[in-house]
Design a protein around this motif. Structure first.
Motif, PDB file in Angstrom:
ATOM      1  N   GLU A 437       0.813  -1.214   0.000  1.00 34.18           N
ATOM      2  CA  GLU A 437       0.000   0.000   0.000  1.00 34.18           C
ATOM      3  C   GLU A 437       0.849   1.268   0.000  1.00 34.18           C
ATOM      4  N   TRP A 438       2.120   1.164   0.394  1.00 35.93           N
ATOM      5  CA  TRP A 438       3.009   2.332   0.467  1.00 35.93           C
ATOM      6  C   TRP A 438       3.819   2.545  -0.805  1.00 35.93           C
ATOM      7  N   LEU A 439       3.617   1.731  -1.829  1.00 37.15           N
ATOM      8  CA  LEU A 439       4.428   1.872  -3.045  1.00 37.15           C
ATOM      9  C   LEU A 439       4.105   3.150  -3.816  1.00 37.15           C
ATOM     10  N   GLY A 440       2.930   3.704  -3.599  1.00 39.36           N
ATOM     11  CA  GLY A 440       2.605   5.019  -4.142  1.00 39.36           C
ATOM     12  C   GLY A 440       3.038   6.091  -3.154  1.00 39.36           C
ATOM     13  N   ALA A 441       3.854   7.038  -3.585  1.00 36.10           N
ATOM     14  CA  ALA A 441       4.439   8.019  -2.670  1.00 36.10           C
ATOM     15  C   ALA A 441       3.377   8.788  -1.884  1.00 36.10           C
ATOM     16  N   LYS A 442       2.247   9.075  -2.518  1.00 35.71           N
ATOM     17  CA  LYS A 442       1.226   9.865  -1.836  1.00 35.71           C
ATOM     18  C   LYS A 442       0.563   9.103  -0.705  1.00 35.71           C
ATOM     19  N   ASN A 443       0.613   7.763  -0.743  1.00 36.72           N
ATOM     20  CA  ASN A 443       0.037   6.942   0.311  1.00 36.72           C
ATOM     21  C   ASN A 443       1.070   6.494   1.330  1.00 36.72           C
ATOM     22  N   ASN A 444       2.306   6.938   1.164  1.00 32.31           N
ATOM     23  CA  ASN A 444       3.400   6.501   2.028  1.00 32.31           C
ATOM     24  C   ASN A 444       3.734   7.592   3.044  1.00 32.31           C
ATOM     25  N   ALA A 451       6.004   4.600  -7.264  1.00 28.89           N
ATOM     26  CA  ALA A 451       5.282   5.467  -8.204  1.00 28.89           C
ATOM     27  C   ALA A 451       5.124   6.865  -7.609  1.00 28.89           C
ATOM     28  N   TRP A 452       5.265   7.876  -8.446  1.00 29.29           N
ATOM     29  CA  TRP A 452       5.166   9.269  -7.996  1.00 29.29           C
ATOM     30  C   TRP A 452       4.219  10.054  -8.907  1.00 29.29           C
ATOM     31  N   PRO A 453       3.192  10.773  -8.375  1.00 27.62           N
ATOM     32  CA  PRO A 453       2.832  10.762  -6.953  1.00 27.62           C
ATOM     33  C   PRO A 453       2.183   9.453  -6.538  1.00 27.62           C
ATOM     34  N   GLY A 454       1.615   8.733  -7.503  1.00 25.11           N
ATOM     35  CA  GLY A 454       1.223   7.342  -7.266  1.00 25.11           C
ATOM     36  C   GLY A 454       0.076   7.118  -6.312  1.00 25.11           C
ATOM     37  N   GLU A 455      -0.833   8.060  -6.191  1.00 21.80           N
ATOM     38  CA  GLU A 455      -1.952   7.868  -5.262  1.00 21.80           C
ATOM     39  C   GLU A 455      -2.785   6.652  -5.677  1.00 21.80           C
ATOM     40  N   GLY A 456      -2.937   5.698  -4.744  1.00 24.66           N
ATOM     41  CA  GLY A 456      -3.708   4.487  -5.010  1.00 24.66           C
ATOM     42  C   GLY A 456      -2.949   3.401  -5.753  1.00 24.66           C
ATOM     43  N   TYR A 457      -1.672   3.632  -6.088  1.00 26.13           N
ATOM     44  CA  TYR A 457      -0.892   2.669  -6.882  1.00 26.13           C
ATOM     45  C   TYR A 457      -0.831   1.298  -6.202  1.00 26.13           C
TER      46      TYR A 457
END
Length: 520
Positions: A437-444, A451-457
């Protein structure tokens, strides 16, 4: 409350559920006869790619999935608002035209209260499907600015209307930050993050300090930025002073060090339990007097425990499940699942997670973006957009190995077992994303990610692997016999199929088998 009828379905759920939210839906089906029983029959009749834990009508409550498992009820939000299939219970209100809708809502309220008590879910985490994905659901409550929803939550709290504020509450507010609002343990942006409240969450404000509100947060107190809260109702103090919050037992290093606080509890025993986790901490009453000291003998620093799906570990999906899922979607896709499992096992990375990520990155191995199939780059390594194709690898296994190593760089601080083939390995902040779940920067919470910003990635990858887990596959008879022959040392352990045997090796196998028969 009506008795819960348990009628478990065979489809569309995943194992594991860390219950933090209760998500309310309506069925959207106003047809006559579309009650709870009808919905049970529908969802038990085949793969619907959706589900919920409970269906409630005017005369029954039917449970179709165990609370301990994740139903597929809010995955359309990708978890980017903090609410996912794996941290919530989904409840569907039936709206059939021949039923009593108001009674169905009342029955739902009773069920929600029961589940709140069972799993210690605070009122702030009774949410709409809308809060999880921005879908207009429950649509039956959405008119007039969600007036029926506000009344629904007020009834859960035991109020027929929000007219008076309870003692110790200065105001009622609503979170208006679209991406959610962080709850912190102090009134400044450097304080620790305790949680994230989804858009639309109703909060009780005890008092305000500068541009920060102190809120009632389950059994804990917390701070949120006043800039992202819309005040719905406010209590005016005759002396123009903030209303005094109710008494809480606070767990800190010292009374003066408010930033060290790891929790605030209404119940002293709960505060003691939390205090025992941290050496050198104490429980303080509202006067700042110590009422309990930590008995912990081990030094540790208090940090919020943010859970997720660990990238490191053994794969949980089988090769057969992985291949079936992929080839049902793309019959022309290559057969690489075995390589993902093997390379993942070498580095201690879950190969099924890497495989799910590759499906997302390549569009089910159809490619079509900047990266071409002949690059053997199945995770977009180095492909930063704008026509940049990224890294190229000499063969399939090397490309998969690079992806596995890159995942390990994010998920762990351990060294690599094999030679590094990932050209971007040293660019990663090691151990900064241990969870999918933290692989998207926005969720980390560390502010970095694949992934950047990667929200929900990362949540999209979780959705793929959940579907892989649901694949029903027949036992592979060939694998069964191949493995038995390996155990008897009759064929090389490198062989995984009879088609890999040369004619000479096959003849040798026949001779060995005949020898065994003769000896017996």
């Amino acid at each position: 409350m009506l008795p819960i009828q348990k009628k478990l379905i065979k489809y569309n759920y995943s194992s594991g559920n860390d219950i933090k939210y209760i998500v309310i839906h309506d069925t959207g089906n106003s047809s006559r006869g579309a009650d709870a029983e009808a919905h049970y029959r529908y969802f038990n009749g085949g793969d619907r790619q959706a589900s919920a834990h409970y269906f409630v009508d005017d005369h029954s409550i039917i449970q179709v999935i165990e609370d301990s498992n994740a139903s597929w009820h809010c995955g359309d939000g990708g978890g980017k608002y903090g609410i996912s299939n794996h941290n919530s219970i989904g409840i569907e209100i039936c709206i059939n035209s021949d039923g009593n809708y108001d009674k169905a809502v009342t029955n739902t309220i009773e069920l929600v209260k029961h589940k709140m008590a069972q799993y210690n879910v605070p009122i702030e985490r009774i949410v709409r499907h809308y809060d999880a994905s921005r879908k207009n659901c429950p649509a039956s409550m959405s008119t007039n600015g969600w007036a029926k929803w506000n009344a629904f939550k007020a009834q859960i709290q035991g109020d027929s209307s929000i007219t008076e504020l309870e003692e110790g509450v200065q105001a009622i507010g609503k979170v208006i930050a679209q991406s959610g609002l962080r709850v912190r343990d102090g009134a400044n942006i450097d304080s620790k993050i305790l949680d994230v409240l989804p858009y639309g969450t109703i909060v009780k404000i005890g008092f305000t300090q500068g541009s920060w509100h102190n809120i009632y947060f389950g059994n804990h107190g917390g701070w949120i930025s006043a800039d992202y809260v819309e005040i719905i109702k406010k209590k005016l103090d005759p002396n123009n002073k903030p209303a005094t919050p109710e008494s809480l037992y606070r767990v800190r290093k010292t009374w003066e060090d408010a930033k060290s606080q790891v929790g605030a509890y209404k119940v002293l025993d709960n505060a003691k339990t939390e205090c025992d986790k941290y050496h050198g901490y104490s429980v303080y009453n509202e006067s700042g007097k110590v009422v309990y000291n930590s008995g912990s003998s081990e030094e540790e620093q208090p940090t919020p425990q943010l859970k997720g799906t660990e990238i490191m570990g053994q794969a949980k999906a089988t090769i057969e499940q992985m291949e079936k899922f992929l080839h049902d979607a793309n019959p022309k896709a290559p057969y690489y699942a075995k390589v993902f499992i093997e390379e993942g096992a070498l580095e201690g990375v879950r190969g099924d997670i890497a495989f799910s990520q590759a499906i997302k990155e390549t569009g089910y191995f159809r490619f079509g973006g900047d990266v071409k199939p002949e690059q053997n780059n199945f995770s977009g390594l180095g492909a930063t957009g704008g026509g940049t194709q990224g890294a190229t690898f000499k063969d399939v296994r090397t490309g998969i190995r690079a992806q596995i190593q890159h995942l390990k760089a994010y998920a762990s601080q351990e060294g690599l077992k094999g030679e590094c083939v990932d050209p971007r390995f040293n660019l990663v902040k090691r151990g900064s994303a241990p969870y999918v779940e933290w692989l998207g920067a926005k969720n980390n919470p560390n502010g970095t990610g694949w992934a950047w910003p990667g929200e929900g990635y990362g949540f999209e990858i979780i959705t793929i692997i959940e579907k892989i887990f649901q694949q029903q596959v027949e036992e592979n008879i060939e694998s069964k016999y191949i493995n038995r022959l390996k155990e008897l040392n009759l064929i090389s352990k490198e062989k995984d199929s009879f088609t890999e045997l040369t004619w000479a090796e096959f003849a040798e196998l026949i001779v060995k088998l005949l020898d065994i028969v003769v000896l017996k």
